[in-house]
Motif scaffolding. Sequence first.
Motif, PDB file in Angstrom:
ATOM      1  N   ILE A   1     -71.962 -74.680  16.532  1.00 18.59           N
ATOM      2  CA  ILE A   1     -70.888 -75.614  16.876  1.00 18.59           C
ATOM      3  C   ILE A   1     -71.107 -76.935  16.146  1.00 18.59           C
ATOM      4  O   ILE A   1     -72.117 -77.613  16.377  1.00 18.59           O
ATOM      5  CB  ILE A   1     -70.829 -75.883  18.396  1.00 18.59           C
ATOM      6  CG1 ILE A   1     -70.788 -74.573  19.176  1.00 18.59           C
ATOM      7  CG2 ILE A   1     -69.649 -76.772  18.723  1.00 18.59           C
ATOM      8  CD1 ILE A   1     -69.520 -73.769  18.981  1.00 18.59           C
TER       9      ILE A   1
ATOM     10  N   LEU B   1     -66.459 -79.566  25.491  1.00 15.75           N
ATOM     11  CA  LEU B   1     -67.214 -78.414  25.003  1.00 15.75           C
ATOM     12  C   LEU B   1     -68.708 -78.667  25.145  1.00 15.75           C
ATOM     13  O   LEU B   1     -69.486 -77.740  25.420  1.00 15.75           O
ATOM     14  CB  LEU B   1     -66.844 -78.145  23.542  1.00 15.75           C
ATOM     15  CG  LEU B   1     -67.550 -76.982  22.855  1.00 15.75           C
ATOM     16  CD1 LEU B   1     -67.323 -75.681  23.607  1.00 15.75           C
ATOM     17  CD2 LEU B   1     -67.091 -76.860  21.410  1.00 15.75           C
TER      18      LEU B   1
ATOM     19  N   ASN C   1     -59.975 -75.692  14.774  1.00 13.41           N
ATOM     20  CA  ASN C   1     -60.133 -76.063  16.186  1.00 13.41           C
ATOM     21  C   ASN C   1     -59.974 -74.858  17.105  1.00 13.41           C
ATOM     22  O   ASN C   1     -59.345 -74.939  18.172  1.00 13.41           O
ATOM     23  CB  ASN C   1     -59.148 -77.164  16.586  1.00 13.41           C
ATOM     24  CG  ASN C   1     -59.423 -78.462  15.868  1.00 13.41           C
ATOM     25  OD1 ASN C   1     -60.552 -78.746  15.505  1.00 13.41           O
ATOM     26  ND2 ASN C   1     -58.392 -79.256  15.643  1.00 13.41           N
ATOM     27  N   ASP C   2     -60.545 -73.743  16.686  1.00 13.75           N
ATOM     28  CA  ASP C   2     -60.610 -72.552  17.523  1.00 13.75           C
ATOM     29  C   ASP C   2     -62.072 -72.248  17.827  1.00 13.75           C
ATOM     30  O   ASP C   2     -62.956 -72.445  16.983  1.00 13.75           O
ATOM     31  CB  ASP C   2     -59.975 -71.348  16.815  1.00 13.75           C
ATOM     32  CG  ASP C   2     -58.465 -71.459  16.748  1.00 13.75           C
ATOM     33  OD1 ASP C   2     -57.865 -71.854  17.764  1.00 13.75           O
ATOM     34  OD2 ASP C   2     -57.886 -71.157  15.691  1.00 13.75           O
ATOM     35  N   LEU C   3     -62.312 -71.774  19.047  1.00 13.25           N
ATOM     36  CA  LEU C   3     -63.656 -71.412  19.477  1.00 13.25           C
ATOM     37  C   LEU C   3     -63.720 -69.892  19.615  1.00 13.25           C
ATOM     38  O   LEU C   3     -62.831 -69.286  20.220  1.00 13.25           O
ATOM     39  CB  LEU C   3     -63.983 -72.086  20.814  1.00 13.25           C
ATOM     40  CG  LEU C   3     -65.405 -71.903  21.336  1.00 13.25           C
ATOM     41  CD1 LEU C   3     -66.388 -72.706  20.484  1.00 13.25           C
ATOM     42  CD2 LEU C   3     -65.500 -72.348  22.792  1.00 13.25           C
TER      43      LEU C   3
ATOM     44  N   LYS D   1     -60.909 -65.422  20.943  1.00 10.49           N
ATOM     45  CA  LYS D   1     -60.656 -66.725  20.322  1.00 10.49           C
ATOM     46  C   LYS D   1     -59.872 -67.597  21.295  1.00 10.49           C
ATOM     47  O   LYS D   1     -58.806 -67.199  21.774  1.00 10.49           O
ATOM     48  CB  LYS D   1     -59.865 -66.561  19.023  1.00 10.49           C
ATOM     49  CG  LYS D   1     -59.586 -67.885  18.317  1.00 10.49           C
ATOM     50  CD  LYS D   1     -58.797 -67.692  17.032  1.00 10.49           C
ATOM     51  CE  LYS D   1     -57.330 -67.396  17.308  1.00 10.49           C
ATOM     52  NZ  LYS D   1     -56.508 -67.390  16.080  1.00 10.49           N
TER      53      LYS D   1
ATOM     54  N   LYS E   1     -67.093 -81.186  17.018  1.00 16.10           N
ATOM     55  CA  LYS E   1     -66.284 -80.391  17.953  1.00 16.10           C
ATOM     56  C   LYS E   1     -66.739 -80.538  19.404  1.00 16.10           C
ATOM     57  O   LYS E   1     -66.055 -80.082  20.311  1.00 16.10           O
ATOM     58  CB  LYS E   1     -66.330 -78.904  17.569  1.00 16.10           C
ATOM     59  CG  LYS E   1     -65.896 -78.597  16.148  1.00 16.10           C
ATOM     60  CD  LYS E   1     -64.447 -78.928  15.910  1.00 16.10           C
ATOM     61  CE  LYS E   1     -64.019 -78.557  14.494  1.00 16.10           C
ATOM     62  NZ  LYS E   1     -62.634 -78.946  14.204  1.00 16.10           N
TER      63      LYS E   1
ATOM     64  N   TYR F   1     -69.114 -69.827  18.180  1.00 14.68           N
ATOM     65  CA  TYR F   1     -68.944 -70.731  17.037  1.00 14.68           C
ATOM     66  C   TYR F   1     -67.527 -71.279  16.991  1.00 14.68           C
ATOM     67  O   TYR F   1     -66.610 -70.735  17.631  1.00 14.68           O
ATOM     68  CB  TYR F   1     -69.292 -70.013  15.726  1.00 14.68           C
ATOM     69  CG  TYR F   1     -68.333 -68.922  15.309  1.00 14.68           C
ATOM     70  CD1 TYR F   1     -67.274 -69.191  14.433  1.00 14.68           C
ATOM     71  CD2 TYR F   1     -68.493 -67.614  15.767  1.00 14.68           C
ATOM     72  CE1 TYR F   1     -66.399 -68.196  14.039  1.00 14.68           C
ATOM     73  CE2 TYR F   1     -67.619 -66.605  15.384  1.00 14.68           C
ATOM     74  CZ  TYR F   1     -66.572 -66.901  14.519  1.00 14.68           C
ATOM     75  OH  TYR F   1     -65.691 -65.925  14.140  1.00 14.68           O
ATOM     76  N   ALA F   2     -67.347 -72.364  16.257  1.00 16.13           N
ATOM     77  CA  ALA F   2     -66.037 -73.002  16.099  1.00 16.13           C
ATOM     78  C   ALA F   2     -65.701 -73.080  14.617  1.00 16.13           C
ATOM     79  O   ALA F   2     -66.594 -73.182  13.776  1.00 16.13           O
ATOM     80  CB  ALA F   2     -66.044 -74.399  16.713  1.00 16.13           C
TER      81      ALA F   2
ATOM     82  N   LEU G   1     -59.500 -75.000  21.014  1.00 17.92           N
ATOM     83  CA  LEU G   1     -60.135 -76.241  21.440  1.00 17.92           C
ATOM     84  C   LEU G   1     -59.058 -77.312  21.510  1.00 17.92           C
ATOM     85  O   LEU G   1     -58.250 -77.458  20.593  1.00 17.92           O
ATOM     86  CB  LEU G   1     -61.224 -76.654  20.445  1.00 17.92           C
ATOM     87  CG  LEU G   1     -62.468 -75.771  20.400  1.00 17.92           C
ATOM     88  CD1 LEU G   1     -63.383 -76.222  19.272  1.00 17.92           C
ATOM     89  CD2 LEU G   1     -63.205 -75.813  21.730  1.00 17.92           C
TER      90      LEU G   1
END
Length: 349
Positions: free
Chosen positions: A241, A213, A284-286, A333, A245, A279-280, A336
């Motif tokens: 972020i 990332l 663990n999702d972006l 969404k 992450k 943003y995250a 990650l």
Amino acid sequence: MTKLNDKWLRIIGVPIITLVALVIYHEGNAFHRIDLHSEIIHSVFAIIVLWELNRLVIIKSRNKYPGIKLTRTRIAFLLFWTFIITIGIRFTFSLFYSATKFWGYHFTPQRYIFNIIFGLVMLLPILAIYEAIYLYKQWWKTYYEAERLKKENLQTQLDSLKSQIQPHFLFNNLSTLSSLVAEDPKKAERFIEELSSVYRYLLQNNDQPLTTLENELKFIDAYFHLLQTRFGNGLRLIKDIPAAKLSYLIPPLTLQLLVENAVKHNAILSHQPLKITIYADDSNDLFVVNNLQVKSKSLPSDKTGLANISSKYSLLGQPHVVVRQTEHIFQVKVPLINPLNPSVSYGGS
């Protein structure tokens, strides 16, 4: 539940093992004058019972420990339970035959041991065949999916590269650069650096399934600088972020495709800027979110960018990409990917 396509293996295997059993036991059975037809019927019955019970263990082992990575654990589980079942079944049959004098005589301890060993010896090749077929299919599936992922990556890279070298993209950036050279040489120099960073990233990550990332965000900074130089205050990028992450992984150009999609389909005005937020969260999702201000004459969308991203995540065995649109926002969404996963590989910066 796993389904075994083993119809022919069972049709062929049961008679073969029955024949082997008749040959092995022939001398003893002949001595005790056991009827051949009865011997065949009971041998087939005993073999089918043993086969079907162990077949259930095979199904259970594949459901519990699927895939190539868990082969050792699956085989250990398989051997443990098949041995327990085989020993139990062979001992029970022998005990029944001995207690009832089914064949006309009591079984000696040596006979018990021989019957159990024979069952195990006959079972091991069958298990090996089942596992070999399963591993071959898993290997082929893994190879096929890897090839598909490679093609998806190449197609995404090609599509992105095409979008960057289209005449209008080059014309816009060269026009911006031309005006900067005359007005602000320092900004022109920075613009050239960011433009070269964009193309360098495209070339370096062309054959990589995943990148960090952190690398992707550095690329987005360069890419967004080109856009903001053109659109000025009409375009804003907000990033939130956590440092923890940054080492997580995503397919290359995921963010670029999503940012490009937002710019392509929304009006960009200095008094009403297009805001893109990345943003995250703790799951663990972006998230990539932009406010909706659709152009009056919006360009037609074939949605290939989102389709490519979704396809990549699917081939990587990751959760689905989720798209949500309301009256005011458009949100995507993407998962990650944990860098500690030993199955992934990725490119550096």
